[in-house]
Structure formats: structure tokens, C-alpha cells
Enzyme design. Structure first.
Site, mmCIF file in Angstrom:
data_model
loop_
_atom_site.group_PDB
_atom_site.id
_atom_site.type_symbol
_atom_site.label_atom_id
_atom_site.label_comp_id
_atom_site.label_asym_id
_atom_site.label_seq_id
_atom_site.Cartn_x
_atom_site.Cartn_y
_atom_site.Cartn_z
ATOM 1 N N CYS A 194 0.813 -1.228 0.000
ATOM 2 C CA CYS A 194 0.000 0.000 0.000
ATOM 3 C C CYS A 194 0.843 1.273 0.000
ATOM 4 O O CYS A 194 0.306 2.368 -0.160
ATOM 5 C CB CYS A 194 -0.951 -0.005 1.184
ATOM 6 S SG CYS A 194 -2.046 -1.418 1.111
ATOM 7 N N HIS A 237 -9.298 3.052 -1.718
ATOM 8 C CA HIS A 237 -7.863 2.739 -1.594
ATOM 9 C C HIS A 237 -7.400 1.839 -2.738
ATOM 10 O O HIS A 237 -7.268 0.626 -2.571
ATOM 11 C CB HIS A 237 -7.640 2.081 -0.226
ATOM 12 C CG HIS A 237 -6.268 1.566 -0.004
ATOM 13 N ND1 HIS A 237 -5.126 2.206 -0.452
ATOM 14 C CD2 HIS A 237 -5.830 0.444 0.646
ATOM 15 C CE1 HIS A 237 -4.073 1.499 -0.100
ATOM 16 N NE2 HIS A 237 -4.464 0.434 0.557
ATOM 17 N N CYS A 273 0.563 2.412 6.275
ATOM 18 C CA CYS A 273 0.876 1.037 6.623
ATOM 19 C C CYS A 273 0.803 0.218 5.348
ATOM 20 O O CYS A 273 0.188 0.644 4.368
ATOM 21 C CB CYS A 273 -0.126 0.504 7.641
ATOM 22 S SG CYS A 273 -1.833 0.640 7.076
HETATM 23 C C1 LIG Z 1 -14.595 -5.105 4.138
HETATM 24 C C2 LIG Z 1 -14.940 -5.704 2.781
HETATM 25 C C3 LIG Z 1 -14.783 -7.260 2.830
HETATM 26 C C4 LIG Z 1 -16.382 -5.343 2.463
HETATM 27 O O1 LIG Z 1 -16.681 -5.782 1.177
HETATM 28 P P1 LIG Z 1 -18.186 -5.834 0.658
HETATM 29 O O2 LIG Z 1 -18.974 -6.743 1.521
HETATM 30 O O3 LIG Z 1 -18.110 -6.107 -0.791
HETATM 31 O O4 LIG Z 1 -18.646 -4.342 0.911
HETATM 32 P P2 LIG Z 1 -19.956 -3.627 0.454
HETATM 33 O O5 LIG Z 1 -19.593 -2.324 -0.117
HETATM 34 O O6 LIG Z 1 -20.823 -4.539 -0.373
HETATM 35 O O7 LIG Z 1 -20.662 -3.331 1.811
HETATM 36 C C5 LIG Z 1 -21.331 -4.341 2.559
HETATM 37 C C6 LIG Z 1 -22.558 -3.672 3.192
HETATM 38 O O8 LIG Z 1 -22.098 -2.643 4.058
HETATM 39 C C7 LIG Z 1 -22.747 -1.428 3.725
HETATM 40 N N1 LIG Z 1 -21.810 -0.332 3.958
HETATM 41 C C8 LIG Z 1 -20.568 -0.205 3.451
HETATM 42 N N2 LIG Z 1 -20.030 0.930 3.867
HETATM 43 C C9 LIG Z 1 -20.935 1.536 4.660
HETATM 44 C C10 LIG Z 1 -20.934 2.738 5.400
HETATM 45 N N3 LIG Z 1 -19.885 3.550 5.388
HETATM 46 N N4 LIG Z 1 -22.032 3.036 6.123
HETATM 47 C C11 LIG Z 1 -23.085 2.228 6.132
HETATM 48 N N5 LIG Z 1 -23.146 1.056 5.450
HETATM 49 C C12 LIG Z 1 -22.067 0.733 4.736
HETATM 50 C C13 LIG Z 1 -23.093 -1.562 2.259
HETATM 51 O O9 LIG Z 1 -24.151 -0.712 1.903
HETATM 52 C C14 LIG Z 1 -23.468 -2.997 2.173
HETATM 53 O O10 LIG Z 1 -24.784 -3.139 2.631
HETATM 54 P P3 LIG Z 1 -25.798 -4.120 1.861
HETATM 55 O O11 LIG Z 1 -25.205 -5.488 2.024
HETATM 56 O O12 LIG Z 1 -27.079 -3.900 2.596
HETATM 57 O O13 LIG Z 1 -25.796 -3.649 0.447
HETATM 58 C C15 LIG Z 1 -14.004 -5.170 1.670
HETATM 59 O O14 LIG Z 1 -14.242 -3.804 1.464
HETATM 60 C C16 LIG Z 1 -12.557 -5.379 2.030
HETATM 61 O O15 LIG Z 1 -12.029 -6.476 1.855
HETATM 62 N N6 LIG Z 1 -11.894 -4.330 2.532
HETATM 63 C C17 LIG Z 1 -10.565 -4.413 3.063
HETATM 64 C C18 LIG Z 1 -9.603 -4.196 1.963
HETATM 65 C C19 LIG Z 1 -8.227 -4.381 2.496
HETATM 66 O O16 LIG Z 1 -7.857 -5.391 3.055
HETATM 67 N N7 LIG Z 1 -7.461 -3.370 2.271
HETATM 68 C C20 LIG Z 1 -6.126 -3.406 2.606
HETATM 69 C C21 LIG Z 1 -5.865 -2.309 3.464
HETATM 70 S S1 LIG Z 1 -4.252 -1.750 3.237
#
Ligand SMILES: CC(C)(COP(=O)(O)OP(=O)(O)OC[C@H]1O[C@@H](n2cnc3c(N)ncnc32)[C@H](O)[C@@H]1OP(=O)(O)O)[C@@H](O)C(=O)NCCC(=O)NCCS
Length: 431
Positions: free
Chosen positions: A93, A387, A417
Site C-alpha cells: 500500500c 484505496h 501502513c
Molecule cells: C470489508 C470488505 C470485505 C467489504 O466488502 P463488501 O462486503 O463487498 O462491501 P460492500 O460495499 O458490499 O458493503 C457491505 C454492506 O455494508 C454497507 N456499507 C458499506 N459501507 C458503509 C458505510 N460507510 N455506512 C453504512 N453502510 C455501509 C453496504 O451498503 C453494504 O450493505 P448491503 O449489504 O445492505 O448492500 C471489503 O471492502 C474489504 O475487503 N476491505 C478491506 C480491503 C483491504 O484489506 N485493504 C487493505 C488495506 S491496506
């Protein structure tokens, strides 16, 4: 041996595409296409001719099998002379921070005057591989002299060997995903679900306010999506201006469904996008009457054991960058911290203020200090903006430099990070 003086490095310009959810409007593009789009536009906007560029350093975290040296492909497709040198970097990242510091070092020692640095990620276009057995059968078939031999090469394959293999999302050394590692940090550092959701809400509100006030207008380009150019993406697609704590609180944890605190709302989402910077020696810019956005003053990198707290290295990198700059935390006017997860940001802030962390992990008796929250990620962060791994560092640099100018202040500290237990930090200054 040649006597060298270290030259000051200016950042002349920065630009990014809008950041959108993977599988969204950039779903038919690749990281290379996003990189090309942003570098082409950045060169057009800056007063730097493509022929002035001497090197491109660019990165992509999830590698492309068809364009492994994304930097060179960008040179060959954006109107720069074909003789412009280019190489690609990867530091998870913190990839575009690596591109930035590599480019800056090249300029500092006088190997080039103008370098383009940046990164692109298209998580809509991750390589899906076949199993090792299929790869071995293909090699054997290619070597076989007869049709029978070619057919026999595939005879030992089972149906299960044909199942596609997605890219690794877990740390090789620990077997834990990023999310699971962040969950471990939340538990060990006692970061509550409520504190994480509040931090995520803050990120969305500040990002929405920044868009509303036009603060991203100068640093985010419009993308007319190839190949048909019918769809135009002008704004980030993930920011929620209407997010509420109640909505966030209702979500189920993702990585530890029973006892966890990390949800889709308090994590950075999987994102497509690209960002780039133009760097030059300060004297080259001055000679052409160009006013830089700012200057790279110092940087530092660090690494921790991934099996301990995977995303804990930023405070150590920050200490190194501050030492390199000859500054303390109290001298910093503005802070940009990559938000992989709210739990990681809150853990890093806690560590920066902790005497025990300073003693045990930085090797000093005094902590770095408290980061004033009203000067941290004032235009939102990766949780709300998204990101695209390799693009985030360059995004943060551009935003920080514009914000220093708006506030009329001098110094910013950026931290990131990264997978593998890595951390990066840079100190930027406006004049
Ligand atoms: C966390 C993660 C698994 C979620 O993926 P996802 O399930 O596809 O996420 P979605 O956008 O579909 O959101 C899931 C639900 O949360 C809700 N949601 C997401 N962000 C929201 C917010 N800020 N406020 C309210 N609800 C939220 C969505 O509306 C969705 O609801 P629904 O199921 O009713 O439609 C994915 O984003 C991820 O892997 N993130 C981490 C990435 C990572 O590891 N990065 C490295 C960092 S360096």
C-alpha cells in the site's frame, strides 16, 4: 569518484482519477489504462513537456501478467519520447511513496531533472491463475513431439486442477488476511467498535465536505471511460455524504463474524484508480519560472513482525522521517494518515502517544506525541475515498500539498501502513 551535492526536490504537480469501487465504472479497464489516463492528463496540465521527462517510476500492487513493467508501458503510450527510462516498483500500500522517494533520490543526486512517479490499481482486473498442475501440463504438451504426446500431457489432470486460483489475499507468513490482522490489532489495543465507526463516519463526512466545497476539483480529473467514451466519471464513487452511525452499527463484522468489530463501513473498500506526481529539481523548476506545489523534505521506512501487529509500523517510520527532517511531531502543521482500517489508524495514533511503544519499538524514551485530530485527514481518508493500493500514497501527497497552501502553513507528515508489516512516512514542506 564524482563529488555529489544533494539537490532539493520539488513536487510540481499531482493528479488522480476519481476513485471508484472495484467492479464499478472502471470494471473494463486495467491498471495500465488508468495509469496512462492519469499521466497523460497530468503532463497536459502541468507546464512540463513530455520531452522534459527523463524517467517514470510507477507501481501496481496486484501484478499484471500482460504488462509487468507498467512504468515503461506508460512511457510508450503517453506521448513521451520512447527513450524515456522507466521502471516499476511495489511496496504494497506504500507503492507510490516508494515511487516518489525513488524519483526524488534520482533527482537529488543529479541523475535526472524531471521524473514522473505514481501508481495505479484496478482490482476489477486481478489475474486469475490456473493451478500448477495445469501449468506443468501445458509446458509438457508444448515440448511433446507428437499429437499423442500432447494429449498424454493432459491425461493426468483431475477436474479439481481446473479450478481457477485467485490472487493471495492473506499474508504468506501468517496466513491471516489484512482484515484478520486489523481485527487482532483492534483486540490487542482495545479499540472499540464504536470508536471505529465514529472514525469512519468522520472520514466520510470530511470527504463529502471537501467535495462539496470544491477542494478536490484541482486534483481529481474527469475520466471519459474507454473504449466507447460514453460514460464520464467526475467524482469519487465511494464517499457517503448521508452515512449515519446507526447504519454503520447495524453491519455485521466481516473478518470475525462472532466477536469482531471490523465491518465494511470501518474498512477501506476494494477500489480502482490511479494517481501521479511530477517531480523536478528545485533549480530546474526555478529556471523555468515554475512554482512547485511543495517539496519533499524527508522520509523514513520501517518494518515490524507481521505476526505481531501487521499495521503497526507507521509510527516507527514517522519517527525516522521526523528525525531525517530534524523535526518533532509538534512542528507538523498537517497530518495525512492512510486509513486501511479505522482500527489501524486508532492503533497508530495510540502508539504515537505511548511511552511504552516509544521505548519498545522506536528505541527512545519519549513518545512522538499526540496527533491533533483536527489536523488529521482533514479532507477525508482512504475509508471514504477508497484505496486503490498503489495510488493511495500519491493521492495523499497531492492532497496534503494543496491543503498546506490553502491553510498557508508549512509542513505535513504522511504515514502509510502496508502488507508485510511495512510502514512508510514522508515529510513535505510548502516553501
Ligand atoms: C470489508 C470488505 C470485505 C467489504 O466488502 P463488501 O462486503 O463487498 O462491501 P460492500 O460495499 O458490499 O458493503 C457491505 C454492506 O455494508 C454497507 N456499507 C458499506 N459501507 C458503509 C458505510 N460507510 N455506512 C453504512 N453502510 C455501509 C453496504 O451498503 C453494504 O450493505 P448491503 O449489504 O445492505 O448492500 C471489503 O471492502 C474489504 O475487503 N476491505 C478491506 C480491503 C483491504 O484489506 N485493504 C487493505 C488495506 S491496506
Amino acid at each position: 569518484m564524482v563529488e555529489r551535492q544533494v539537490r532539493r526536490v520539488a513536487i510540481l504537480g499531482g493528479l488522480r482519477t476519481p476513485f471508484v469501487k472495484a467492479g464499478g465504472p472502471f470494471r473494463d479497464l486495467s491498471a495500465l489504462e488508468l495509469g496512462k489516463i492519469v499521466v497523460g492528463e497530468l503532463l497536459e496540465r502541468s507546464r512540463v513537456a513530455p520531452a522534459d521527462v527523463e524517467q517514470v517510476v510507477f507501481g501496481q500492487v496486484v501484478p499484471s501478467v500482460t504488462a509487468p513493467n507498467i512504468a515503461r508501458e506508460i512511457v510508450l503510450s503517453t506521448g513521451m519520447p520512447r527513450t524515456v527510462d522507466a521502471y516499476s516498483v511495489s511496496r504494497a500500500c506504500a507503492t507510490s511513496i516508494q515511487a516518489l522517494t525513488d524519483a526524488a533520490n534520482t533527482i537529488a543526486v543529479g541523475h535526472a531533472d524531471v521524473v514522473v512517479a505514481g501508481g495505479a490499481e484496478c482490482l476489477s482486473d486481478v489475474p486469475i491463475l490456473y493451478s500448477r498442475q495445469v501449468a506443468q501440463a501445458l509446458v509438457a504438451a508444448q515440448r511433446a513431439k507428437s499429437l499423442g504426446g500432447k494429449v498424454r500431457a493432459f491425461a493426468a489432470l483431475h477436474a479439481r486442477d481446473l479450478i481457477p486460483v485467485p490472487p493471495a489475499i492473506a499474508e504468506l507468513s501468517t496466513g491471516l488476511t489484512m482484515g484478520e490482522s486489523a481485527e487482532k490489532m483492534a483486540k490487542e489495543n482495545h479499540i472499540s467498535r464504536a470508536a471505529q465507526d465514529e472514525f469512519a463516519l468522520r472520514s466520510h463526512k470530511l470527504a463529502a465536505a471537501a467535495w462539496e466545497a470544491g477542494r478536490y476539483a484541482g486534483e481529481v480529473m474527469r475520466v471519459h471511460v474507454p473504449p466507447r467514451f460514453e460514460e464520464t466519471v467526475a467524482k469519487d464513487g465511494i464517499v457517503r455524504s448521508d452515512m449515519t452511525l446507526e447504519q454503520a452499527a447495524a453491519l455485521r463484522p466481516v473478518f470475525d463474524r462472532k466477536y469482531g468489530t471490523i465491518t465494511a463501513a470501518n474498512s477501506s473498500p476494494l477500489t480502482d484508480g490511479a494517481a501521479a506526481l511530477v517531480l523536478a529539481s528545485a533549480e530546474w523548476a526555478r529556471a523555468r519560472g515554475l512554482v512547485p506545489l511543495g517539496y519533499l523534505r524527508a522520509y523514513g521506512y520501517a518494518a515490524v513482525d507481521p505476526a505481531w501487529q501487521l499495521l503497526a509500523a507507521p509510527p516507527i517510520a514517522a519517527a525516522r522521517a521526523l528525525d531525517d527532517a530534524g523535526l518533532g511531531l509538534k512542528d507538523i502543521d498537517l497530518f495525512e494518515m492512510h486509513e486501511a482500517f479505522a482500527a489501524q489508524v486508532l492503533s497508530n495514533l495510540q502508539a504515537m502517544a505511548s511511552p511504552a511503544f516509544a521505548r519498545e519499538h522506536i528505541g527512545r524514551s519519549e513518545p512522538l506525541g499526540e496527533v491533533p485530530i483536527d489536523r488529521l485527514n482533514v479532507n477525508g481518508g482512504s475509508i471514504a475515498l477508497g484505496h486503490p493500493f498503489a495510488a493511495t500514497g500519491a493521492r495523499m501527497v497531492t492532497t496534503a500539498l494543496h491543503e498546506l497552501a490553502r491553510r498557508g502553513v508549512q509542513t505535513a507528515l504522511l504515514t502509510l501502513c502496508a502488507a508485510g508489516g511495512l510502514g512508510a512516512a514522508v515529510v513535505l514542506e510548502r516553501t
